[in-house]
Design a protein around this motif. Structure first.
Motif, mmCIF file in Angstrom:
data_model
loop_
_atom_site.group_PDB
_atom_site.id
_atom_site.type_symbol
_atom_site.label_atom_id
_atom_site.label_comp_id
_atom_site.label_asym_id
_atom_site.label_seq_id
_atom_site.Cartn_x
_atom_site.Cartn_y
_atom_site.Cartn_z
ATOM 1 N N GLN A 76 -13.245 -7.425 -24.490
ATOM 2 C CA GLN A 76 -13.350 -8.527 -23.604
ATOM 3 C C GLN A 76 -14.681 -8.869 -23.315
ATOM 4 O OE1 GLN A 76 -11.642 -6.517 -22.860
ATOM 5 N NE2 GLN A 76 -11.230 -5.803 -20.819
ATOM 6 N N VAL A 100 -10.758 -6.523 5.573
ATOM 7 C CA VAL A 100 -10.374 -5.300 5.643
ATOM 8 C C VAL A 100 -10.802 -4.522 6.113
ATOM 9 C CG1 VAL A 100 -9.320 -4.370 3.467
ATOM 10 C CG2 VAL A 100 -10.518 -6.392 3.073
ATOM 11 N N ASP A 101 -9.770 -3.757 6.891
ATOM 12 C CA ASP A 101 -9.769 -2.592 7.108
ATOM 13 C C ASP A 101 -9.994 -1.105 6.290
ATOM 14 O OD1 ASP A 101 -10.121 -2.852 9.795
ATOM 15 O OD2 ASP A 101 -8.078 -2.379 9.811
ATOM 16 N N ILE A 130 -12.826 1.919 -4.011
ATOM 17 C CA ILE A 130 -11.939 1.510 -4.986
ATOM 18 C C ILE A 130 -10.352 1.005 -5.292
ATOM 19 C CG2 ILE A 130 -11.052 2.971 -7.076
ATOM 20 C CD1 ILE A 130 -12.856 5.260 -6.641
ATOM 21 N N ARG A 131 -9.680 1.611 -4.073
ATOM 22 C CA ARG A 131 -8.973 0.966 -3.878
ATOM 23 C C ARG A 131 -8.932 -0.912 -3.297
ATOM 24 N NH1 ARG A 131 -5.459 0.341 0.379
ATOM 25 N NH2 ARG A 131 -7.183 1.448 2.196
ATOM 26 N N ILE A 132 -9.347 -0.397 -2.704
ATOM 27 C CA ILE A 132 -9.766 -2.214 -2.002
ATOM 28 C C ILE A 132 -9.928 -2.985 -3.049
ATOM 29 C CG2 ILE A 132 -11.456 -3.581 -0.315
ATOM 30 C CD1 ILE A 132 -11.328 -1.245 1.425
ATOM 31 N N GLY A 152 -8.102 -4.150 -5.077
ATOM 32 C CA GLY A 152 -6.917 -5.363 -4.987
ATOM 33 C C GLY A 152 -7.941 -6.960 -3.746
ATOM 34 N N LEU A 153 -9.063 -7.006 -4.273
ATOM 35 C CA LEU A 153 -9.971 -8.215 -3.431
ATOM 36 C C LEU A 153 -9.956 -8.655 -5.255
ATOM 37 C CD1 LEU A 153 -12.493 -6.698 -1.348
ATOM 38 C CD2 LEU A 153 -11.068 -8.226 -0.972
ATOM 39 N N MET A 154 -10.319 -7.893 -6.514
ATOM 40 C CA MET A 154 -10.773 -8.676 -7.870
ATOM 41 C C MET A 154 -9.847 -9.128 -7.795
ATOM 42 S SD MET A 154 -13.259 -8.412 -8.615
ATOM 43 C CE MET A 154 -14.267 -7.611 -6.396
ATOM 44 N N LYS A 155 -8.497 -8.953 -7.433
ATOM 45 C CA LYS A 155 -7.608 -9.582 -7.808
ATOM 46 C C LYS A 155 -7.292 -11.142 -7.543
ATOM 47 C CE LYS A 155 -4.763 -5.478 -9.044
ATOM 48 N NZ LYS A 155 -3.835 -4.734 -8.682
ATOM 49 N N ARG A 156 -7.983 -11.168 -6.525
ATOM 50 C CA ARG A 156 -7.902 -12.591 -5.823
ATOM 51 C C ARG A 156 -9.391 -13.136 -6.246
ATOM 52 N NH1 ARG A 156 -5.971 -13.548 -0.008
ATOM 53 N NH2 ARG A 156 -6.933 -11.911 0.673
ATOM 54 N N ARG A 213 -11.991 -16.149 -4.514
ATOM 55 C CA ARG A 213 -11.587 -16.649 -3.371
ATOM 56 C C ARG A 213 -12.908 -17.115 -2.443
ATOM 57 N NH1 ARG A 213 -6.524 -16.066 -0.071
ATOM 58 N NH2 ARG A 213 -7.895 -16.294 0.859
ATOM 59 N N GLU A 216 -14.810 3.151 -13.376
ATOM 60 C CA GLU A 216 -15.342 1.727 -14.266
ATOM 61 C C GLU A 216 -14.883 0.164 -13.763
ATOM 62 O OE1 GLU A 216 -12.600 4.508 -17.015
ATOM 63 O OE2 GLU A 216 -10.633 2.072 -17.098
ATOM 64 N N ASP A 217 -12.961 0.152 -12.892
ATOM 65 C CA ASP A 217 -12.616 -0.585 -12.545
ATOM 66 C C ASP A 217 -14.115 -1.456 -11.374
ATOM 67 O OD1 ASP A 217 -10.697 -0.217 -13.477
ATOM 68 O OD2 ASP A 217 -9.714 0.827 -12.317
ATOM 69 N N ARG A 261 -16.830 -2.916 -13.413
ATOM 70 C CA ARG A 261 -16.572 -4.097 -14.735
ATOM 71 C C ARG A 261 -16.508 -5.312 -13.753
ATOM 72 N NH1 ARG A 261 -11.796 -6.681 -16.790
ATOM 73 N NH2 ARG A 261 -10.304 -5.143 -15.362
#
Lengths: 340, 326
Positions: free
Chosen positions: B3, B56-57, B79-81, B84-88, B91, B116-117, B120
């Motif tokens: 994609q 974000v802390d 990686i976690r943050i 999470g941010l990429m889902k919005r 903004r 990889e995330d 991307r």
């Protein structure tokens, strides 16, 4: 699947899909088979095969995680620091406010337990409010209750912690393995815990004797893990096919996994095993959704590629409905019940 | 993955010793009227408040990778943050990651090459290091982190210029250039640098590697070093044998990667009309062709190492041996 006609996808004849406009974080059926899509814009969409879908604003910010609540309704964690419950009628209640800290993972058990992972802390709540907070050495990467709701497992850096929910003294059993662990699953009989790692590979622990299980060879990160109903197979994402590890006949140690529905050079991004049968649903990086029968390898196309990775996928507890969502916000529900 | 992806979100990494003026710079970036929105990832123990909608802390969790490479570390929290941010998406236009004063920048940088995330969804824009002109010389003596922060920097904000004399300023620049002659130095008072000098630099774009001529100090021949970390660069005129180079650089990064903080190269392979760009953070390397060589351009291959205990003659011989014979 490129050669499958649009009309051959079950979505065309047995389902419906809508564009909801934000990343679908969860497609969640509650225990009574009611569906809600949880979105990264903070809304839940209460959805069915018929009638209008009902949007509910649950968070001021993104929903980061969603699960079914105890007996009915939904539980969501947001980047607004809140743990919210949404009832089947759409009424929302704030269960906890962690003051702006991200609520990364949520889970619930019908016996009356709720869990919310916030950084290194795992908060357990009952119907009446907070019960206890379990501390971890690093941020929690994923959580899972066992089938009975007696134990909860939390993955983190260098392993996972296994807690007895009702213990008087909170001391976890440490499942150790070097590296960063995120997605986590309990086998249905409660004898195995499996995590997905940063590496990318899986790691498992047989709880009876502490035996380690390494499952590797993935070209991508595994985000989605799902055991079949009786725990014979573990279905996983992260490769260009559905990768299934046998948890019988001495496996998965020394056994090669079974691969299904490969061949399109697109990564599998989500898996969900049927609650009764040895059937697995899978979503792919291009938006394709399909169902595969594990025994025969037979594949049934469900939803055609829409261009965006499948980010959420689940079966209703009665096994009659399948729901999926994509990163771009396409959400669908398919009715697979036998027709008279 | 087949994609197509949306544009990657640029990420600016802000490092610098405690009290150098990092948070002042951050607030300046955020408050300037530029119409851009940033998500800001700050460390938990930040000195000052940050005024922004999306803060974000972070916990600065440094994770070792299980890939047999001891210096391969990533920031697990990042990686976690970022996931999470990429889902919005939509903004915000960019992400700024502030690190603690004592942080080694390598795990942050490596996160953008390894996960990889993260790869991307985002791209590393630049590492900006804020330093205190008055106190940097002392910091460089007693802290390897201060040296690393200079070594990794694409842009150095030489702050608190009002507190130093012209001689002191020249000396501190000399110390910086000895470690990293490729970084751009921006003198500042109260972190007052133009926004576009620190944001939108695209410094990790392979196509821009070694675009800037280094600020090597004239007349200096690198015999005496004030800090453990310094840099060397070599240029060769004959075409490079791709296989020989790969074998050499892989071996070098494997064995010396811990001491090699940043490596960058532009290579002209024999029989190829394209330029090849290469960069590495410790052992993690990334490379690609960056377009055709222009008519009349000198085909000189070049490599730069910034690191500790660099064996100049050995590195030179190694690179020179990658040339095509004859």
């Amino acid at each position: 699947m490129a050669d499958v006609a649009e009309s051959d996808f079950l979505l065309a004849t047995r389902g419906r899909a809508e564009e909801l406009g934000a990343w679908v974080v969860g497609a969640v059926f509650d225990a009574r088979n009611a569906l809600a899509f949880a979105l990264a814009d903070g809304t839940l969409h209460l959805a069915g095969t018929t009638g209008d879908w009902k949007p509910v604003t649950a968070h001021d910010g993104a929903i980061l995680s969603a699960s079914a609540d105890m007996q009915e309704g939904w539980l969501t964690g947001g980047d607004d620091g809140k743990l919210m419950r949404t009832a089947p009628d759409g009424a929302t209640t704030t269960l906890a406010d962690y003051k702006g800290k991200w609520v990364d993972h949520v889970a619930a058990h019908e016996s009356g337990l709720r869990a919310a992972a916030v950084g290194k802390a795992l908060h357990l709540l009952g119907p009446g409010g907070p019960l206890k907070t379990l501390a971890h050495p690093s941020s929690v990467g994923g959580i899972a209750f066992d089938t009975k709701g007696k134990r909860i497992a939390a993955s983190h850096y260098n392993g996972a912690s296994l807690w007895f929910v009702g213990a008087k003294e909170d001391k976890p059993r440490s499942l150790e393995w070097k590296g960063s662990h995120h997605a986590i699953a309990f086998s249905p009989d409660g004898t195995h815990v499996v995590t997905a790692m940063q590496e990318p590979s899986l790691h498992g622990w047989r709880l009876t004797d502490g035996q380690h299980m390494r499952m590797s060879g993935y070209p991508g990160k595994t985000r989605s893990l799902s055991f079949t109903a009786r725990g014979r197979w573990l279905a996983t994402s992260g490769a260009e096919s559905i990768v299934l590890w046998p948890f019988f006949g001495g496996g998965p140690m020394g056994k090669a996994p079974t691969e299904l529905a490969g061949g399109d050079a697109v990564f599998c991004t989500a898996v969900a095993c049927h609650p009764q049968h040895e059937v697995v649903a899978a979503g792919f990086g291009d938006g394709l959704v399909l169902i595969a029968e594990i025994g025969s390898g037979k594949v049934v196309p469900v939803a055609p590629p829409s261009g965006s990775p499948v980010s959420a996928l689940s079966w209703s507890p009665n096994g009659a409905l399948l729901a999926f969502g994509t990163e771009a916000g396409r959400a669908g529900i398919i009715d697979l019940a036998r027709r008279p | 993955m087949s994609q197509t992806q949306d544009a990657q979100i640029p990420v600016t990494v802000l490092t610098g010793y405690l009290g150098a003026g990092k948070t002042t710079l951050l607030n300046r970036i955020l408050s300037e009227n530029h119409g851009r929105k940033f998500a800001v990832v700050i460390n938990e123990f930040g000195e000052l408040g940050v005024d922004n909608d999306l803060v974000v802390d972070a916990d600065e969790e440094v994770f070792e990778m299980n890939n047999g490479c001891i210096c391969c570390t990533v920031r697990g929290d990042l990686i976690r943050i970022i996931s999470g941010l990429m889902k919005r998406k939509g903004r915000f236009d960019g992400i700024i990651v502030e690190t603690t004063g004592l942080a080694d920048p390598a795990p942050v940088a490596q996160t953008f090459f390894v996960d990889e995330d993260v790869k991307r969804a985002t791209k590393l824009d630049a590492i900006v290091t804020v330093v205190d002109a008055k106190h940097l010389p002392a910091r460089l003596k007693d802290s390897s982190e201060a040296q690393e922060q200079i070594a990794f920097a694409d842009i150095i904000v030489l702050n608190k210029m009002d507190l130093v004399s012209a001689d002191e300023a020249a000396e501190v620049e000399r110390l910086i250039k000895q470690i990293n002659p490729y970084a751009e130095i921006r003198r500042a008072t109260k972190s007052d640098v133009p926004l576009d000098s620190v944001i939108g630099r695209d410094a990790f774009n392979l196509a821009r590697i070694l675009e800037k001529e280094p600020d090597f100090l004239s007349g200096e021949d690198h015999h005496e070093h004030d800090s453990e970390v310094n840099s060397v660069s070599f240029e060769v005129a004959k075409p490079i044998d791709a296989e020989k180079f790969n074998a050499w650089i892989s071996q070098l990064l494997q064995t010396k990667g811990q001491d090699l903080l940043r490596t960058k190269g532009i290579l002209y392979y024999a029989g190829d009309s394209r330029r090849f760009a290469f960069q590495a953070v410790h052992m993690i390397a990334d490379g690609d062709y960056i377009g055709e060589v222009k008519e009349g351009d000198p085909r000189k291959s070049k490599i730069v190492f910034i690191g500790r205990d660099l064996n100049r003659p050995q590195l030179r011989r190694g690179f020179e041996a990658c040339q095509v014979e004859g």
